[in-house]
Write an enzyme that holds these catalytic residues in place. Structure first.
Site, short mmCIF file in Angstrom:
data_model
loop_
_atom_site.label_atom_id
_atom_site.label_comp_id
_atom_site.label_asym_id
_atom_site.label_seq_id
_atom_site.Cartn_x
_atom_site.Cartn_y
_atom_site.Cartn_z
CG HIS A 122 -4.74 69.01 -20.93
ND1 HIS A 122 -4.41 68.64 -22.21
CD2 HIS A 122 -5.12 70.32 -21.03
CE1 HIS A 122 -4.60 69.67 -23.04
NE2 HIS A 122 -5.04 70.70 -22.33
CD GLU A 161 -2.51 65.81 -22.52
OE1 GLU A 161 -3.73 66.02 -22.63
OE2 GLU A 161 -1.68 66.71 -22.46
NE ARG A 178 -3.44 71.37 -27.30
CZ ARG A 178 -4.26 72.10 -26.55
NH1 ARG A 178 -3.94 72.42 -25.32
NH2 ARG A 178 -5.44 72.49 -27.02
CG ASP A 221 -2.33 71.44 -17.30
OD1 ASP A 221 -2.86 70.76 -16.40
OD2 ASP A 221 -2.98 72.02 -18.19
CG LEU A 241 4.19 87.99 -24.22
CD1 LEU A 241 4.52 87.32 -22.89
CD2 LEU A 241 4.94 89.31 -24.34
N GLY A 242 1.29 85.38 -26.27
CA GLY A 242 -0.05 85.69 -26.78
C GLY A 242 -0.95 86.03 -25.61
NE ARG A 243 -6.19 84.31 -27.37
CZ ARG A 243 -6.40 84.09 -28.67
NH1 ARG A 243 -7.02 84.99 -29.40
NH2 ARG A 243 -6.05 82.96 -29.23
CB ILE A 244 -2.25 81.82 -22.33
CG1 ILE A 244 -3.73 81.46 -22.56
CG2 ILE A 244 -1.68 81.06 -21.14
CD1 ILE A 244 -3.97 80.02 -23.01
NE ARG A 298 3.32 82.98 -34.86
CZ ARG A 298 2.10 82.56 -35.14
NH1 ARG A 298 1.94 81.61 -36.04
NH2 ARG A 298 1.04 83.07 -34.57
CB SER A 299 6.44 89.29 -34.48
OG SER A 299 5.18 89.29 -33.84
P1 NAP Z 1 -2.38 83.04 -28.80
O1 NAP Z 1 -2.95 84.28 -28.23
O2 NAP Z 1 -2.58 82.75 -30.24
O3 NAP Z 1 -0.81 83.03 -28.45
C1 NAP Z 1 0.08 82.11 -29.00
C2 NAP Z 1 1.48 82.66 -28.88
O4 NAP Z 1 2.39 81.66 -29.36
C3 NAP Z 1 1.74 83.93 -29.71
O5 NAP Z 1 2.52 84.83 -28.98
C4 NAP Z 1 2.52 83.41 -30.91
O6 NAP Z 1 3.46 84.33 -31.46
C5 NAP Z 1 3.30 82.27 -30.28
N1 NAP Z 1 3.74 81.33 -31.27
C6 NAP Z 1 3.00 80.64 -32.18
N2 NAP Z 1 3.79 79.88 -32.94
C7 NAP Z 1 5.05 80.08 -32.52
C8 NAP Z 1 6.32 79.60 -32.93
N3 NAP Z 1 6.42 78.72 -33.93
N4 NAP Z 1 7.42 80.04 -32.27
C9 NAP Z 1 7.32 80.92 -31.24
N5 NAP Z 1 6.14 81.41 -30.80
C10 NAP Z 1 5.03 81.01 -31.44
O7 NAP Z 1 -2.95 81.75 -28.05
P2 NAP Z 1 -3.39 81.64 -26.51
O8 NAP Z 1 -4.82 81.93 -26.37
O9 NAP Z 1 -2.41 82.37 -25.67
O10 NAP Z 1 -3.23 80.04 -26.31
C11 NAP Z 1 -1.96 79.44 -26.46
C12 NAP Z 1 -2.05 77.95 -26.35
O11 NAP Z 1 -2.20 77.55 -25.00
C13 NAP Z 1 -3.22 77.26 -27.05
O12 NAP Z 1 -3.07 77.19 -28.45
C14 NAP Z 1 -3.22 75.90 -26.40
O13 NAP Z 1 -2.35 75.01 -27.08
C15 NAP Z 1 -2.65 76.20 -25.01
N6 NAP Z 1 -3.71 76.03 -24.00
C16 NAP Z 1 -3.57 75.06 -23.05
C17 NAP Z 1 -4.57 74.87 -22.10
C18 NAP Z 1 -4.43 73.83 -21.02
O14 NAP Z 1 -5.44 73.39 -20.51
N7 NAP Z 1 -3.22 73.44 -20.64
C19 NAP Z 1 -5.71 75.65 -22.12
C20 NAP Z 1 -5.82 76.64 -23.09
C21 NAP Z 1 -4.81 76.81 -24.02
P3 NAP Z 1 3.02 85.70 -32.18
O15 NAP Z 1 2.31 86.51 -31.11
O16 NAP Z 1 4.29 86.35 -32.58
O17 NAP Z 1 2.10 85.31 -33.30
#
Ligand code: NAP
Length: 313
Positions: free
Chosen positions: A279, A261, A232, A256, A153-156, A176-177
């Site tokens: 993707h 890929e 991913r 996606d 539950l990060g930005r996306i 993670r939290s």
């Molecule tokens: P973000 O804000 O850093 O959010 C990542 C989330 O994943 C956070 O809530 C984090 O937990 C959680 N997380 C990380 N490691 C974990 C683990 N081991 N177990 C459980 N949760 C875990 O990143 P974002 O901007 O949302 O982007 C997320 C990902 O989306 C990118 O890194 C990329 O791989 C993917 N993405 C895909 C596309 C596409 O075209 N399909 C495009 C953009 C991004 P905490 O909050 O507790 O730290």
């Protein structure tokens, strides 16, 4: 002063490539007929690398660039960049968070609708003439009232939750939290999957999250459940996913991203209960322009000695 020399591993949008071309001496490894020969000639002078999420940069490539100061990727994900190698050398890394969040969350909702309401099958039913031949299309499952479990539950992930609420979906999550919100938090992906009707992966890729969606998690989503992946391919055990989809132990999947890929496993392309996207979650003109501009602006900040806009390292 000679312009800084920049190695392009993967190109940016045309306008931003033109900006880079004005400011720097570009070396197009992405277009090189003989990449090894180009590298042999320019490697000692390269101060910056431009790359993308899919291309990244390996430890061997970093080692071959002794003057490298910064890697700017047009992606939020940095799993294809050897961050440890960059850190060891004090090389800065920038990415493109936030500007792609809305499009990626839109794609997650699109895949949920596409998969649960069988939009692609419905299109084919009309186009093929089956509707006239066979009668009404089979009923599908309502979204309203269903439970969506978000892994990460990060930005996306948060933007996906924001979009699910107007559809009348309930939200649970793991990360993670725990976060300060009203959504139900689950300690493990498996516990979240047991609760969910629809399970959405929204974590980064890389070693820390490899196969976080394991065979056990997939089976816990269950025969009436749906797995959505905009994170991913590495986040899910794809062999277990295919096995569960074939055996009816997982209801459906909307994907996606893939383990391999751009060639997705042919088993996924042949299953009737899978919706696929190449993707392309951030693949809009507006977002790709904004991502490309962040690459340009981060490099400009670096070479001006100013603070980076979106630093990873
Ligand atoms: P973000 O804000 O850093 O959010 C990542 C989330 O994943 C956070 O809530 C984090 O937990 C959680 N997380 C990380 N490691 C974990 C683990 N081991 N177990 C459980 N949760 C875990 O990143 P974002 O901007 O949302 O982007 C997320 C990902 O989306 C990118 O890194 C990329 O791989 C993917 N993405 C895909 C596309 C596409 O075209 N399909 C495009 C953009 C991004 P905490 O909050 O507790 O730290």
């Amino acid at each position: 002063m000679p312009k800084p020399e920049v190695l392009i591993l993967s190109p940016n949008r045309p306008d931003q490539m033109a900006q880079l071309d004005t400011l720097y001496t570009l070396h197009r490894l992405d277009l090189a007929k003989d990449p090894a020969a180009l590298l042999a000639e320019v490697a000692p002078r390269i101060r910056a690398v431009v790359t993308t999420g899919g291309r990244g940069i390996t430890a061997a490539e970093i080692a071959a660039l002794p003057a490298l100061e910064i890697v700017a990727t047009s992606s939020v994900g940095t799993d294809a960049i050897d961050l440890a190698a960059c850190k060891a050398r004090g090389i800065a890394v920038t990415n493109t968070p936030d500007v792609l969040t809305d499009d990626v969350a839109d794609m997650a909702l699109g895949l949920i609708l596409m998969t649960r309401r069988r939009l692609v099958d419905g299109h084919a039913y009309v186009a093929s003439g089956d509707w006239a031949q066979k009668g009404p299309f089979p009923l599908t499952s309502a979204l309203k009232g269903k439970k969506v479990g978000i892994l990460g539950l990060g930005r996306i992930g948060q933007a996906i939750a924001d979009r699910c609420l107007p559809f009348g979906l309930q939200i649970g999550y793991t990360a993670r939290s725990a976060k300060a919100n009203d959504f139900q938090f689950f300690e493990t992906p498996e516990a979240l999957a047991s609760w969910s009707d629809i399970f959405v992966a929204a974590t980064p890729g890389g070693a820390d999250t490899k196969h976080l969606v394991s065979a056990k998690v997939i089976e816990a989503i269950g025969p009436n459940g749906t797995f959505i992946n905009i994170a991913r391919g590495s986040v899910v055990d794809e062999a277990a996913l295919i096995d569960a989809l074939k055996g009816g132990r997982l209801g459906s999947a909307g994907l996606d991203v893939f383990a391999s890929e751009p060639k997705a496993d042919p088993a996924l392309t042949q299953l009737p209960n899978v919706s696929l996207s190449p993707h392309h979650a951030s693949g809009t003109v507006e977002t790709r322009d904004a991502m490309a501009q962040l690459v340009v602006d981060n490099l400009a900040a670096h070479f001006a000695g100013a603070a980076l806009l979106t630093p990873v390292l």
